[in-house]
Design a protein around this motif. Structure first.
Motif, PDB file in Angstrom:
ATOM      1  N   ILE A 138       0.865  -1.187   0.000  1.00 51.17           N
ATOM      2  CA  ILE A 138       0.000   0.000   0.000  1.00 51.17           C
ATOM      3  C   ILE A 138       0.897   1.232   0.000  1.00 51.17           C
ATOM      4  CG2 ILE A 138      -1.768   1.257   1.274  1.00 51.17           C
ATOM      5  CD1 ILE A 138      -2.512  -1.480   2.564  1.00 51.17           C
ATOM      6  N   ILE A 139       0.874   1.963  -1.116  1.00 52.07           N
ATOM      7  CA  ILE A 139       1.815   3.077  -1.264  1.00 52.07           C
ATOM      8  C   ILE A 139       1.157   4.364  -0.796  1.00 52.07           C
ATOM      9  CG2 ILE A 139       3.243   4.332  -2.900  1.00 52.07           C
ATOM     10  CD1 ILE A 139       3.255   1.714  -4.582  1.00 52.07           C
ATOM     11  N   ALA A 140       1.639   4.908   0.326  1.00 50.64           N
ATOM     12  CA  ALA A 140       1.026   6.094   0.927  1.00 50.64           C
ATOM     13  C   ALA A 140       2.026   7.239   1.012  1.00 50.64           C
ATOM     14  CB  ALA A 140       0.462   5.739   2.303  1.00 50.64           C
ATOM     15  N   THR A 141       2.816   7.399  -0.063  1.00 49.04           N
ATOM     16  CA  THR A 141       3.706   8.573  -0.104  1.00 49.04           C
ATOM     17  C   THR A 141       2.829   9.795  -0.347  1.00 49.04           C
ATOM     18  OG1 THR A 141       4.051   8.168  -2.463  1.00 49.04           O
ATOM     19  CG2 THR A 141       5.697   7.300  -0.957  1.00 49.04           C
ATOM     20  N   ASN A 142       3.380  10.992  -0.090  1.00 48.48           N
ATOM     21  CA  ASN A 142       2.587  12.216  -0.222  1.00 48.48           C
ATOM     22  C   ASN A 142       2.233  12.517  -1.676  1.00 48.48           C
ATOM     23  OD1 ASN A 142       2.454  13.000   2.522  1.00 48.48           O
ATOM     24  ND2 ASN A 142       4.578  13.691   2.414  1.00 48.48           N
ATOM     25  N   PRO A 143       1.089  13.155  -1.917  1.00 43.51           N
ATOM     26  CA  PRO A 143       0.683  13.510  -3.279  1.00 43.51           C
ATOM     27  C   PRO A 143       1.406  14.748  -3.786  1.00 43.51           C
ATOM     28  CG  PRO A 143      -1.017  14.162  -1.729  1.00 43.51           C
ATOM     29  CD  PRO A 143       0.066  13.506  -0.924  1.00 43.51           C
ATOM     30  N   THR A 144       2.741  14.722  -3.718  1.00 40.19           N
ATOM     31  CA  THR A 144       3.565  15.811  -4.258  1.00 40.19           C
ATOM     32  C   THR A 144       4.305  15.238  -5.461  1.00 40.19           C
ATOM     33  OG1 THR A 144       5.425  15.127  -2.887  1.00 40.19           O
ATOM     34  CG2 THR A 144       3.951  16.769  -1.961  1.00 40.19           C
ATOM     35  N   VAL A 145       5.013  16.090  -6.186  1.00 42.02           N
ATOM     36  CA  VAL A 145       5.742  15.617  -7.363  1.00 42.02           C
ATOM     37  C   VAL A 145       6.726  14.508  -6.973  1.00 42.02           C
ATOM     38  CG1 VAL A 145       7.377  16.242  -9.160  1.00 42.02           C
ATOM     39  CG2 VAL A 145       5.513  17.797  -8.587  1.00 42.02           C
ATOM     40  N   GLU A 146       7.523  14.761  -5.925  1.00 42.94           N
ATOM     41  CA  GLU A 146       8.503  13.755  -5.519  1.00 42.94           C
ATOM     42  C   GLU A 146       7.841  12.515  -4.921  1.00 42.94           C
ATOM     43  OE1 GLU A 146      10.880  16.177  -2.985  1.00 42.94           O
ATOM     44  OE2 GLU A 146      12.243  16.773  -4.604  1.00 42.94           O
ATOM     45  N   GLU A 148       4.925  11.353  -5.767  1.00 50.81           N
ATOM     46  CA  GLU A 148       4.347  10.580  -6.876  1.00 50.81           C
ATOM     47  C   GLU A 148       5.434   9.791  -7.605  1.00 50.81           C
ATOM     48  OE1 GLU A 148       1.362   9.908  -7.541  1.00 50.81           O
ATOM     49  OE2 GLU A 148       0.281  11.403  -6.368  1.00 50.81           O
ATOM     50  N   ALA A 149       6.589  10.429  -7.820  1.00 55.34           N
ATOM     51  CA  ALA A 149       7.694   9.731  -8.487  1.00 55.34           C
ATOM     52  C   ALA A 149       8.124   8.527  -7.649  1.00 55.34           C
ATOM     53  CB  ALA A 149       8.866  10.688  -8.700  1.00 55.34           C
ATOM     54  N   THR A 150       8.186   8.731  -6.345  1.00 57.91           N
ATOM     55  CA  THR A 150       8.554   7.639  -5.446  1.00 57.91           C
ATOM     56  C   THR A 150       7.510   6.523  -5.518  1.00 57.91           C
ATOM     57  OG1 THR A 150       9.546   9.295  -3.991  1.00 57.91           O
ATOM     58  CG2 THR A 150       9.244   7.100  -3.076  1.00 57.91           C
ATOM     59  N   ALA A 151       6.233   6.920  -5.609  1.00 58.82           N
ATOM     60  CA  ALA A 151       5.145   5.939  -5.695  1.00 58.82           C
ATOM     61  C   ALA A 151       5.285   5.098  -6.969  1.00 58.82           C
ATOM     62  CB  ALA A 151       3.792   6.658  -5.665  1.00 58.82           C
ATOM     63  N   GLN A 152       5.610   5.760  -8.096  1.00 60.15           N
ATOM     64  CA  GLN A 152       5.781   5.030  -9.361  1.00 60.15           C
ATOM     65  C   GLN A 152       6.892   4.002  -9.235  1.00 60.15           C
ATOM     66  OE1 GLN A 152       3.851   5.036 -11.886  1.00 60.15           O
ATOM     67  NE2 GLN A 152       2.554   6.637 -10.987  1.00 60.15           N
ATOM     68  N   SER A 166      -0.836  -0.831  -4.405  1.00 63.33           N
ATOM     69  CA  SER A 166      -2.056  -0.022  -4.392  1.00 63.33           C
ATOM     70  C   SER A 166      -1.686   1.372  -3.890  1.00 63.33           C
ATOM     71  CB  SER A 166      -3.117  -0.648  -3.496  1.00 63.33           C
ATOM     72  OG  SER A 166      -2.667  -0.701  -2.159  1.00 63.33           O
ATOM     73  N   ARG A 167      -2.562   2.342  -4.198  1.00 66.82           N
ATOM     74  CA  ARG A 167      -2.249   3.736  -3.860  1.00 66.82           C
ATOM     75  C   ARG A 167      -3.463   4.337  -3.165  1.00 66.82           C
ATOM     76  NH1 ARG A 167       0.760   7.456  -2.805  1.00 66.82           N
ATOM     77  NH2 ARG A 167       1.169   9.358  -3.985  1.00 66.82           N
ATOM     78  N   LEU A 168      -3.239   5.207  -2.187  1.00 67.71           N
ATOM     79  CA  LEU A 168      -4.369   5.868  -1.526  1.00 67.71           C
ATOM     80  C   LEU A 168      -5.176   6.622  -2.573  1.00 67.71           C
ATOM     81  CD1 LEU A 168      -3.133   7.387   1.842  1.00 67.71           C
ATOM     82  CD2 LEU A 168      -3.639   5.031   1.219  1.00 67.71           C
ATOM     83  N   ALA A 169      -6.502   6.677  -2.408  1.00 68.73           N
ATOM     84  CA  ALA A 169      -7.352   7.404  -3.347  1.00 68.73           C
ATOM     85  C   ALA A 169      -7.091   8.903  -3.258  1.00 68.73           C
ATOM     86  CB  ALA A 169      -8.815   7.109  -3.034  1.00 68.73           C
TER      87      ALA A 169
END
Lengths: 197, 197
Positions: A138-146, A148-152, A166-169
């Motif tokens: 479950i990927i819950a990194t912050n919805p910032t540019v960095e 999101e890149a980390t989430a990818q 999976s990613r937080l909605a």
């Protein structure tokens, strides 16, 4: 050589959001009304700074080799929630009923600042995924540019190990008013609308 | 028994204006980025709480028997400025060119709370006025109901000892807009208007 009071005011300024005026108010408050509390704070600070390290398993703060959450038999090891910071982990733990485990990056990918996968512990995360026990990341990194890149990057890593990412909605916050929601969020929420039952 | 981190968060809550969320942020900030600063703050706190007492002459905070200001030969002992708290004293010292001495009440008259003249050191202030050196008593208590009552009491005390009492001017703050000034202040400022030269 400055006075003890001046040194105390200066020392308070290391705290986030504390400028000269607030530091003065804190120092005076402690000396006028909270000497006993000030003594406790001094001890708690010295102890925590000396003895709080990182959990060998999830990288969260811990004063033991492995933190209480990671050591708990009551948690579900099939779900692993990745967050950027201990504060994010605490927020999720307090807000949700999540009973899986966490992995705390203590940062996010930021190549320009020299922060690559190793610096945020992704080598050890890869090893852990390799053990095969984690079924959902479950990927819950912050919805910032960095974030999101980390989430990818994390999603790719998960897929490589046969783990479901999976990613937080994202969407309009509950209780918010549409007119004050920022454009990016609103556009995303509109595009990701779901059918009402 | 709570963890060192929980103890630290709890300890931060003694600071003014610091609730649970801010205390968490402070604790995480220190552990993530400011361990050295945290160590310094712990030492400064412990030292200040143990060793900062009150000046025997002006009742301000001091780590010596008599504070540096009271001990200074460069200050004018004919003017004595009475304030409620060390923070008020500092504000006046920083904002004005005042070169006289201070007297810090560490409170204000509040009979309902059992705070009478003795509790705010007015017995020792009377003795000091009796020495005859103070010519002007500048009364800088806060413009609140209790501060004004204290000011009246102080003015009477000054007159009894042949000392001239004076009070900070009340009026519209510089840079403020009239429409946002509270009624009491505006009414006072209007009544105390002065002729323009």
């Amino acid at each position: 050589m400055s006075s003890l009071l001046e040194q105390l005011i200066e020392a308070f300024r290391i705290l986030p959001g504390v400028g000269q005026k607030t530091a003065q108010r804190m120092a005076y408050h402690v000396l006028e009304r909270e000497r006993e509390g000030g003594r406790r704070l001094a001890t708690a600070l010295a102890d925590a700074v000396e003895r709080v390290g990182h959990c060998a398993r999830c990288r969260d703060f811990s004063e033991t080799e492995v933190c209480a959450t990671c050591a708990s038999a009551a948690r579900d090891a099939h779900q692993l929630c990745v967050v950027e910071s201990p504060a994010d982990r605490l927020a999720i733990e307090q807000a949700t009923g999540f009973r899986g485990l966490y992995y705390v990056l203590q940062g996010r990918l930021s190549p320009l600042d020299g922060i690559g996968p190793r610096e945020i512990g992704l080598d050890r995360l890869a090893e852990r995924l390799g053990e095969g026990e984690v079924q959902e990341l479950i990927i819950a990194t912050n919805p910032t540019v960095e974030g999101e890149a980390t989430a990818q990057y994390l999603a790719q890593l998960a897929r490589q190990h046969g783990t479901r990412p999976s990613r937080l909605a994202h969407g309009v916050p509950l209780g918010g008013e549409l007119e004050y929601v920022d454009r990016g969020t609103l556009s995303h929420a509109f595009g990701s609308r779901s059918e009402m039952m």
